[in-house]
Design an enzyme around this catalytic site. Structure first.
Site: not given
Ligand code: AMP
Length: 114
Positions: A30, A87, A93, A100, A102
């Protein structure tokens, strides 16, 4: 339809620190880690979110969860434990509309989540 951010990472159009890949899923760090270890595991085939998953996605979803445990093991998280988070939607969130998981570890997790 335009590609999601995570489809672009899968396609290597956007760089990421990839930690695991097979034919159906990709795991990468992340960009804004919330724990010492914070990895995202995504299906290569874009399912927007768990709420939109269909019966035809059942095998992929099972594989995703099994690989989440395998990636956590690979990252050395199994002994002390870790948290898996999905999420869904605004209140959940979700910010990237590509399913995805986490994988969070390396510190104790609080409950309930904030
Ligand atoms: P969510 O809020 O569950 O949709 O998670 C999306 C996640 O993607 C967040 O934890 C962000 O920090 C992560 N994220 C956004 N852009 C990138 C990226 N380019 N590379 C890796 N993680 C990312």
């Amino acid at each position: 339809m335009s590609k999601t951010l995570f489809e672009k990472i899968v396609a290597r159009e956007i760089p990421a620190q990839i930690v695991f890949e097979d034919d159906r899923v990709l795991a990468f760090r992340d960009i804004n880690p919330q724990a010492p270890v914070h990895v995202l595991l995504v299906p290569k085939r874009a399912v927007p979110r768990i709420a939109t998953a269909q019966a035809e996605d059942q095998e992929l979803l099972g594989h995703l969860l099994l690989q989440a445990a395998a990636v956590a093991r690979q990252l050395g998280l199994e002994a002390r434990g870790y948290r898996l988070v999905i999420n869904n939607g605004a209140d959940g969130g979700e910010t990237v509309p590509h399913l995805h998981v986490h994988i969070l570890g390396g510190r104790p997790m609080a409950w309930p989540p904030g």
